[in-house]
Motif scaffolding. Sequence first.
Motif, PDB file in Angstrom:
ATOM      1  N   LEU A 186      41.079  45.495  47.899  1.00  0.00           N
ATOM      2  CA  LEU A 186      40.329  44.528  46.683  1.00  0.00           C
ATOM      3  C   LEU A 186      39.562  45.266  45.622  1.00  0.00           C
ATOM      4  O   LEU A 186      39.516  45.096  44.338  1.00  0.00           O
ATOM      5  N   TYR A 187      38.836  46.250  46.108  1.00  0.00           N
ATOM      6  CA  TYR A 187      37.667  46.874  45.085  1.00  0.00           C
ATOM      7  C   TYR A 187      38.506  47.653  43.985  1.00  0.00           C
ATOM      8  O   TYR A 187      38.310  47.635  42.653  1.00  0.00           O
ATOM      9  N   PRO A 188      39.493  48.553  44.354  1.00  0.00           N
ATOM     10  CA  PRO A 188      39.898  49.474  43.311  1.00  0.00           C
ATOM     11  C   PRO A 188      41.050  48.692  42.496  1.00  0.00           C
ATOM     12  O   PRO A 188      41.213  49.073  41.335  1.00  0.00           O
ATOM     13  N   GLY A 189      41.648  47.761  43.124  1.00  0.00           N
ATOM     14  CA  GLY A 189      42.536  46.942  42.207  1.00  0.00           C
ATOM     15  C   GLY A 189      41.900  46.038  41.297  1.00  0.00           C
ATOM     16  O   GLY A 189      42.207  46.059  40.119  1.00  0.00           O
ATOM     17  N   THR A 190      40.494  45.655  41.446  1.00  0.00           N
ATOM     18  CA  THR A 190      39.736  44.999  40.671  1.00  0.00           C
ATOM     19  C   THR A 190      39.344  45.628  39.843  1.00  0.00           C
ATOM     20  O   THR A 190      39.300  45.497  38.528  1.00  0.00           O
ATOM     21  N   THR A 191      38.799  47.028  40.056  1.00  0.00           N
ATOM     22  CA  THR A 191      38.206  47.818  38.961  1.00  0.00           C
ATOM     23  C   THR A 191      39.193  48.048  37.987  1.00  0.00           C
ATOM     24  O   THR A 191      39.013  48.273  36.962  1.00  0.00           O
ATOM     25  N   TYR A 192      40.494  48.411  38.477  1.00  0.00           N
ATOM     26  CA  TYR A 192      41.641  48.761  37.635  1.00  0.00           C
ATOM     27  C   TYR A 192      42.025  47.726  36.674  1.00  0.00           C
ATOM     28  O   TYR A 192      42.186  47.891  35.351  1.00  0.00           O
ATOM     29  N   ARG A 193      41.975  46.532  37.000  1.00  0.00           N
ATOM     30  CA  ARG A 193      42.307  45.368  36.424  1.00  0.00           C
ATOM     31  C   ARG A 193      41.126  45.203  35.219  1.00  0.00           C
ATOM     32  O   ARG A 193      41.538  44.878  33.992  1.00  0.00           O
ATOM     33  N   ARG A 194      39.913  45.281  35.531  1.00  0.00           N
ATOM     34  CA  ARG A 194      39.045  45.073  34.631  1.00  0.00           C
ATOM     35  C   ARG A 194      38.907  46.296  33.460  1.00  0.00           C
ATOM     36  O   ARG A 194      38.563  46.110  32.328  1.00  0.00           O
ATOM     37  N   MET A 195      39.248  47.304  33.841  1.00  0.00           N
ATOM     38  CA  MET A 195      39.206  48.577  33.137  1.00  0.00           C
ATOM     39  C   MET A 195      40.573  48.519  32.296  1.00  0.00           C
ATOM     40  O   MET A 195      40.354  48.747  30.765  1.00  0.00           O
ATOM     41  N   VAL A 196      41.935  48.428  32.802  1.00  0.00           N
ATOM     42  CA  VAL A 196      42.832  48.562  32.157  1.00  0.00           C
ATOM     43  C   VAL A 196      43.484  47.186  31.503  1.00  0.00           C
ATOM     44  O   VAL A 196      44.000  47.501  30.268  1.00  0.00           O
ATOM     45  N   GLU A 197      43.243  46.040  31.952  1.00  0.00           N
ATOM     46  CA  GLU A 197      43.871  44.853  31.173  1.00  0.00           C
ATOM     47  C   GLU A 197      43.122  44.684  29.780  1.00  0.00           C
ATOM     48  O   GLU A 197      44.048  44.197  28.793  1.00  0.00           O
ATOM     49  N   PRO A 198      42.094  45.018  29.385  1.00  0.00           N
ATOM     50  CA  PRO A 198      41.638  45.093  28.098  1.00  0.00           C
ATOM     51  C   PRO A 198      42.453  45.969  27.084  1.00  0.00           C
ATOM     52  O   PRO A 198      42.574  45.554  25.989  1.00  0.00           O
ATOM     53  N   LEU A 199      42.707  47.012  27.657  1.00  0.00           N
ATOM     54  CA  LEU A 199      43.742  47.933  26.992  1.00  0.00           C
ATOM     55  C   LEU A 199      44.994  47.270  26.603  1.00  0.00           C
ATOM     56  O   LEU A 199      45.340  47.230  25.304  1.00  0.00           O
ATOM     57  N   ASP A 200      45.695  46.740  27.521  1.00  0.00           N
ATOM     58  CA  ASP A 200      46.711  45.662  27.153  1.00  0.00           C
ATOM     59  C   ASP A 200      46.410  44.713  26.266  1.00  0.00           C
ATOM     60  O   ASP A 200      47.395  44.505  25.565  1.00  0.00           O
ATOM     61  N   ILE A 201      45.377  44.036  26.314  1.00  0.00           N
ATOM     62  CA  ILE A 201      44.937  43.013  25.255  1.00  0.00           C
ATOM     63  C   ILE A 201      45.067  43.570  24.048  1.00  0.00           C
ATOM     64  O   ILE A 201      45.637  42.961  23.080  1.00  0.00           O
ATOM     65  N   ALA A 202      44.198  44.614  23.906  1.00  0.00           N
ATOM     66  CA  ALA A 202      44.139  45.377  22.446  1.00  0.00           C
ATOM     67  C   ALA A 202      45.522  45.608  21.818  1.00  0.00           C
ATOM     68  O   ALA A 202      46.042  45.455  20.767  1.00  0.00           O
ATOM     69  N   ALA A 203      46.361  46.048  22.696  1.00  0.00           N
ATOM     70  CA  ALA A 203      47.790  46.795  22.351  1.00  0.00           C
ATOM     71  C   ALA A 203      48.486  45.381  21.857  1.00  0.00           C
ATOM     72  O   ALA A 203      49.241  45.447  20.777  1.00  0.00           O
TER      73      ALA A 203
END
Length: 602
Positions: free
Chosen positions: A412-429
């Motif tokens: 739960l913790y590493p998956g949530t940290t990944y989502r919060r860190m990386v999904e904004p980059l997907d949104i930017a692209a």
Amino acid sequence: MEGRRMNQVPLFSSARELGNLIVTSNLIDSALTKILELQRDQTALPSPVQYRVFYPSPKCTIVAFVSSPDCTQNPLPGQGDLVPSPLFDFLCTEEYPSVSINGAALTLFTSLYDHLSGLIDELTVIEGRLIITGHSMGGSVASLFTLCLLEVINISKPKCRPICITFGSPLIGDFGLQHSNWNSFFLHVVSNQDLVPGLFLPSGRSPPTSSHSQTTGYKPFGTYLLCSELGCACFDNPDLILELLKVISSEVAGGLRDVDYRKILINLKERAIFKGLQQVGERFADPLSAGIVMDLEIIGFDQTKLLRHNIDINTVIRILGVEARILAHKNKASDAKKLNDIKIHMAQLEWYKKKSKDLNKGYYDCFKNQGSKRDIKIEQYRGHLTIYWKDMVAQVQRKPQKEGASFRTSWLYPGTTYRRMVEPLDIAAFYREGRTDYINNGRSPHYKLLQQWYEEDVKPPSRDKLDSKKLKVSGILTEDSLFWAHVEEALLSCESLKSANSTLEQRKSSWDNLVKFGEYVMEQIGNYAVSPEIFLGESSFMKWWGVYEDYIDASNNSYGSPLISFMKNRSYRLNQGLKETLQTEVFERKPQEYTGKPWWNK
């Protein structure tokens, strides 16, 4: 490592690895010995299936199941049907929400279920290796018992999972069972003279079934050790196993009869399995191809016989060769190395986030604008992380429900940290390409599932926890990984309001969206759920605010809101902390102070 334990690496990484172990050890002998002992003691079985627990030594406990000959020689109508059962709903996954079991095996298992439930409780406290074994329909019951045992042991004692070895057992389930994550714990020994394993196949000597019943849904489950008097070969490709079982059903004459598996095993011990490889190799330059052909020929499936059943040997070689090479490639990178790489990639993103803050615009906008070489490097890290987590989410979807729930909690913790860190980059692209509505048109399903699992497991924070979050707010990631998608849509709404080409209806819709966006932002701020990065001078959020503020001022709009007051007073620049700021600027004011009319009602 916790991650490795929860990923639950299969017991055997390939069919050949399992086959080598079986041939060179006494594991399979021990299982068959107990079956034969049980059969001798109960020559006239009082019930269709009997079982016994053997405690030969502290290191190995064996549970053996045997069935009466009537179970296979005189099957009842409809016993070849595949039927669902609530007893095995725990095998359902998100990808395969239903699992069906062979009707005959299910009937036999259900008749013993009360006794076997107590045995499961007993076996969960036993230390050492645990083997479940069975012959013919007894093997089918052994497989179902092992599945129920795995459900309990897999959670309570993940290092003590049982191995199931069957001899001449029919197929027991459909596609849903075949895709279970527990395939690697099942080994089915089948003679090329035994018709029982193909009993319920359409091309085999199957019993009559009702007109609405179809047995085409059967799929092999686990690894198969196919044997002849000359040797044996292991296979775990379900489609190939199915075709080979059909060949056996069509080629063997004389009807159902007992097969002496003891004699077969003695022959395996006496013969060199790989003898003759040089002769086969002369026809195939690739040693792997030669080995595959040799395996098939040893168990009686030469090219002539396969061609009679429209099976192309080159296709078989290609399929098994690809699987072997994929396995070899996977084995080069261990789970530990993968996890280490993931940590390195996340650390690189943390460094990038800090460097971007120094540029007064945050890592979201740095990545969106692609102004330096390091922005391009981050694209690679994003790609590696996304591949890893998509695979992890796919694994969870293939796991049985309880196991998947346990897996989700541990990650739960590493998956949530990944989502919060990386999904904004997907949104930017996404918005960099000029596209719109990321939430509905661009979001990857694995982000949706990671967010869903997080929301199912995490309760809303209490006020004490909010106070604690306030102390750490300067270094947090924005909790809603969709925050920047909302910002981008708010920017588009501002453009629509300012455009002379927008209709009244479009402007009204845009204004409604902006009002909702303001409420959303203040809710995030009130929960200390946004990073202070959003207030950096060159961030997209501040760009939105500049456009929105200019519009309000230029249109003499009297509409007020907590966010407008918060931004106009530059409250986010105060040093007292977000909690104190929000208490004085928002929560202690009266609601009627923010009841300005929207522009279309002026």
